[in-house]
Design a protein around this motif. Structure first.
Motif, PDB file in Angstrom:
ATOM      1  N   UNK A   1      -6.279   3.337  -4.256  1.00 47.72           N
ATOM      2  CA  UNK A   1      -6.130   4.177  -3.069  1.00 47.72           C
ATOM      3  C   UNK A   1      -6.451   5.651  -3.359  1.00 47.72           C
ATOM      4  N   UNK A   2      -7.230   5.913  -4.412  1.00 49.11           N
ATOM      5  CA  UNK A   2      -7.397   7.292  -4.856  1.00 49.11           C
ATOM      6  C   UNK A   2      -8.026   8.182  -3.788  1.00 49.11           C
ATOM      7  N   UNK A   3      -9.014   7.684  -3.052  1.00 52.91           N
ATOM      8  CA  UNK A   3      -9.668   8.525  -2.056  1.00 52.91           C
ATOM      9  C   UNK A   3      -8.755   8.776  -0.862  1.00 52.91           C
ATOM     10  N   UNK A   4      -7.979   7.789  -0.478  1.00 51.15           N
ATOM     11  CA  UNK A   4      -7.015   7.991   0.612  1.00 51.15           C
ATOM     12  C   UNK A   4      -5.984   9.048   0.233  1.00 51.15           C
ATOM     13  N   UNK A   5      -5.527   8.999  -1.009  1.00 51.38           N
ATOM     14  CA  UNK A   5      -4.521   9.961  -1.459  1.00 51.38           C
ATOM     15  C   UNK A   5      -5.125  11.349  -1.591  1.00 51.38           C
ATOM     16  N   UNK A   6      -6.355  11.449  -2.079  1.00 53.60           N
ATOM     17  CA  UNK A   6      -7.030  12.742  -2.149  1.00 53.60           C
ATOM     18  C   UNK A   6      -7.196  13.333  -0.749  1.00 53.60           C
TER      19      UNK A   6
ATOM     20  N   UNK B   1       0.828  -1.213   0.000  1.00 50.79           N
ATOM     21  CA  UNK B   1       0.000   0.000   0.000  1.00 50.79           C
ATOM     22  C   UNK B   1       0.862   1.263   0.000  1.00 50.79           C
ATOM     23  N   UNK B   2       0.309   2.404  -0.440  1.00 59.73           N
ATOM     24  CA  UNK B   2       1.124   3.598  -0.639  1.00 59.73           C
ATOM     25  C   UNK B   2       1.081   4.643   0.463  1.00 59.73           C
ATOM     26  N   UNK B   3       0.132   4.533   1.394  1.00 61.41           N
ATOM     27  CA  UNK B   3      -0.172   5.707   2.203  1.00 61.41           C
ATOM     28  C   UNK B   3       0.950   6.117   3.153  1.00 61.41           C
ATOM     29  N   UNK B   4       1.673   5.187   3.733  1.00 65.45           N
ATOM     30  CA  UNK B   4       2.799   5.572   4.587  1.00 65.45           C
ATOM     31  C   UNK B   4       3.838   6.348   3.778  1.00 65.45           C
TER      32      UNK B   4
END
Length: 301
Positions: free
Chosen positions: A196-201, A171-174
């Motif tokens: 993960x578009x909404x998490x990144x937005x 996953x990318x968020x960290x």
């Protein structure tokens, strides 16, 4: 026309081939026209979804020229990915794409024969210094098997103001949050089919780079999010991801699925993928048909 703003929904265009495996420029032209018509913010050529690794240099040149010509009098920005493993060759290609009129470049850091982090940085820096247009630095460790520490990525943003980033560890968020902590002004886009578009937005990202066969769904998710209807955005995103999570299990898998969808929608003539390709099952084709029914209200506007 002033410099176009890089962000929003920026699909990576599929490679288009005839049933005999030859390049199909007519289908590519229709596909680009379709993305422009439905409101895509940008179009990227030569990502993994374009099967860049299966194209000749002459085919790349023809495709690049076609995309630039199609978007030049529109608000849609063009991105050309530079995927060469040689720094000298990559710099020459970057300059060529800029001379054609590309609005932005994307650089896939070299990974063949395991270059050092310093060599990778030199490669990226050389391209950033060779052109004036924005450059998306792509980080795809799942595909390249090369880890670039977030601290090293942040130094690129500090040094080059034409650097923007496509960050797609899984996953990318960290990584995304670490990047924004070290480089708060960094412009970040996400790939991975918008998983993960909404998490990144939510974290402050600038856009999403999905495939191109159902761009309308991503546009609607973004519209709902920006309008303030976050619950509806999440619900639609989850409906989409129940399919995408399966198809994203291998790059060749989703490449083939997206082409089948494009053909079934009448946008391209053939779903041919250059070999080696993924073989879909009867269940895959059933899922595709169910997908087209479920999202027909967006795809058939």
């Amino acid at each position: 026309m002033s410099q176009k703003i890089i962000g929003g929904i920026n699909p990576v265009i599929a490679g288009t081939f005839k049933d005999d495996g030859s390049l199909d420029l007519d289908s590519m032209g229709r596909l680009i026209d379709h993305e422009i018509k439905i409101g895509a913010n940008g179009i990227t050529m030569f990502g993994i979804a374009t099967e860049f690794h299966k194209l000749t240099d002459n085919e790349r040149n023809d495709l690049a020229a076609l995309l630039v010509e199609k978007v030049k009098n529109t608000d849609v920005f063009s991105v050309m990915s530079v995927t060469d493993h040689s720094t000298e060759v990559a710099v020459a290609r970057a300059k060529y794409y800029e001379s054609l009129g590309a609005d932005c470049l994307m650089v896939l850091p070299p990974f063949f024969l395991n270059p050092t982090i310093e060599q990778i940085k030199e490669h990226i820096f050389s391209i950033l210094e060779a052109v004036k247009i924005p450059v998306l630095v792509q980080y795809a460790p799942g595909e390249t098997k090369k880890i670039i520490p977030v601290e090293e990525m942040a130094t690129i943003e500090h040094k080059y103001k034409n650097a923007i980033f496509k960050l797609e560890p899984n996953p990318p968020m960290d990584y995304v949050r670490g990047m924004l902590k070290l480089a708060p002004d960094a412009k970040i886009l996400i790939g991975y089919a918008g998983l993960y578009m909404l998490d990144v937005m939510e974290a402050g990202g600038a856009g999403t780079m999905p495939g191109c066969s159902f761009t309308e769904v991503y546009l609607e998710i973004e519209r709902l999010w920006k309008s303030g209807d976050r619950q509806a955005a999440h619900e639609l995103h989850e409906k989409l991801m129940k399919y995408v999570r399966i198809w994203m299990s291998h790059p060749e898998y989703i490449i083939k699925v997206e082409k089948v969808i494009l053909k079934k929608r009448g946008i391209i003539d053939s779903d041919y993928c250059r070999k080696p390709e993924w073989t879909l099952t009867a269940k895959d084709y059933e899922d595709i048909d169910n997908f087209l029914v479920e999202f027909s209200y967006l795809l058939n506007k």
